[in-house]
Design an enzyme around this catalytic site. Structure first.
Site, PDB file in Angstrom:
ATOM      1  N   SER A 165      -1.122  -2.242   0.517  1.00 31.26           N
ATOM      2  CA  SER A 165      -2.469  -2.007   0.019  1.00 31.26           C
ATOM      3  C   SER A 165      -3.156  -3.346  -0.220  1.00 31.26           C
ATOM      4  CB  SER A 165      -2.416  -1.135  -1.235  1.00 31.26           C
ATOM      5  OG  SER A 165      -3.690  -0.662  -1.583  1.00 31.26           O
ATOM      6  N   GLU A 228      -3.400   8.749   5.786  1.00 31.74           N
ATOM      7  CA  GLU A 228      -4.443   7.808   5.391  1.00 31.74           C
ATOM      8  C   GLU A 228      -5.592   7.768   6.399  1.00 31.74           C
ATOM      9  OE1 GLU A 228      -2.893   4.193   3.038  1.00 31.74           O
ATOM     10  OE2 GLU A 228      -1.370   4.501   4.588  1.00 31.74           O
ATOM     11  N   HIS A 266      -0.970   7.261   1.068  1.00 33.97           N
ATOM     12  CA  HIS A 266      -1.039   5.852   0.663  1.00 33.97           C
ATOM     13  C   HIS A 266       0.112   5.453  -0.262  1.00 33.97           C
ATOM     14  CE1 HIS A 266      -3.153   2.069   0.342  1.00 33.97           C
ATOM     15  NE2 HIS A 266      -3.164   2.129  -0.976  1.00 33.97           N
TER      16      HIS A 266
END
Length: 286
Positions: A165, A228, A266
């Site tokens: 991330s 995602e 995620h």
């Protein structure tokens, strides 16, 4: 992993404490930067005699949330089974908190994007201070790595960084601005869209520098979870487009891959991403 973790230079060793994980110790270290933050560092080292050049090392961001998974993945993939490959050490960089994700990461991993160009802060209120990536990279290169190298037998030419991330964005920033800092870069679900203008500028400058017959020794794994694809920040599209732009530079000594993990979002993607990250690093060592 070695349950009797013994530093090589006791004079340079901070106080080590058990980290409640097999073969793992932890210590704290100040940033040495203007933020005056204190980091919680986890170290897990292979058992047995080190190679002549020392052990490979993977540096792990967001260690508060993923260090246990990473250590177990390395331990299981470093067994005696065929194809296990060379052993490696794990150094996790976390924060002085019991939360899975510390607010400080928003400063450490981010580029200096004006907050008015960012989306609304998902936690409400104001965004934490932006743009600490260069300072954090200096901390790793100038403070943490030399300390680890004094404490344990390290191969300085076989080192990786793992980030997910916002940590994935930081891994890309490190590649584009300090390519020689690591030999393997793992950028899971990188937060490109929030900082797109700045990270694309860094990428363009880096790709331009490769035109001067520069030969790299770098491996990059960029990943995302299948679920995602519908994320408003276009995580998968941005990741795939980045890899496609970098593929023409593989003749310069860059190895780049994109992987998308079926059925993962995620957060659920983290265990399978970590497993693949360990294998990706080991493949470059074999």
């Amino acid at each position: 992993m070695n349950r009797n973790l013994t530093p090589t230079d006791s004079a340079a060793t901070p106080d080590l404490f058990d980290a409640n994980m097999p073969g793992t110790k932890q210590f704290t270290i100040g940033s040495g930067q203007e933020n005056h933050w204190v980091y919680r560092i986890y170290v897990s080292w292979p058992q047995g005699e080190p190679p002549a050049d020392g052990f490979p090392v993977i540096y792990v961001l967001d260690a508060n949330s993923v260090i246990g998974t990473m250590i177990e993945a390395v331990r299981l993939q470093s067994g005696k089974q065929r194809g296990s490959g060379p052993s490696m050490a794990v150094v996790g960089i976390g924060y002085e908190t019991d939360k899975a994700f510390s607010t400080e990461r928003f400063t450490d991993y981010s580029l200096p994007m004006p907050v008015e160009e960012l989306p609304p802060y998902s936690r409400g209120g104001e965004w934490p201070r932006q743009g600490g990536a260069d300072a954090f990279l200096r901390f790793i290169e100038e403070r943490l790595k030399p300390l680890i190298a004094r404490m344990f037998p390290v191969n300085v030419r076989e080192q990786a960084i793992f980030g997910h991330s916002l940590g994935g964005l930081f891994a890309l920033h490190a590649l584009f601005t300090r390519t020689d800092a690591f030999q393997t870069y793992i950028a899971g679900s990188p937060s490109i869209d929030w900082y797109k203008r700045l990270i694309l500028d860094e990428e363009r400058l880096w790709r331009t520098s490769l035109g001067n017959d520069k030969k790299l020794n770098a491996r990059l794994l960029v990943t995302a979870g299948e679920m995602e694809r519908d994320h408003p920040t276009r995580i998968n599209d941005n990741a795939k487009e980045l890899v496609e732009r970098l593929k023409p530079h593989m003749d310069s000594g860059l190895h780049v891959e994109y992987r998308e993990f079926e059925g993962e979002n995620h957060i659920s993607v983290l265990p399978v991403l970590i497993s693949r990250a360990v294998r990706f690093f080991k493949e470059g060592l074999e």
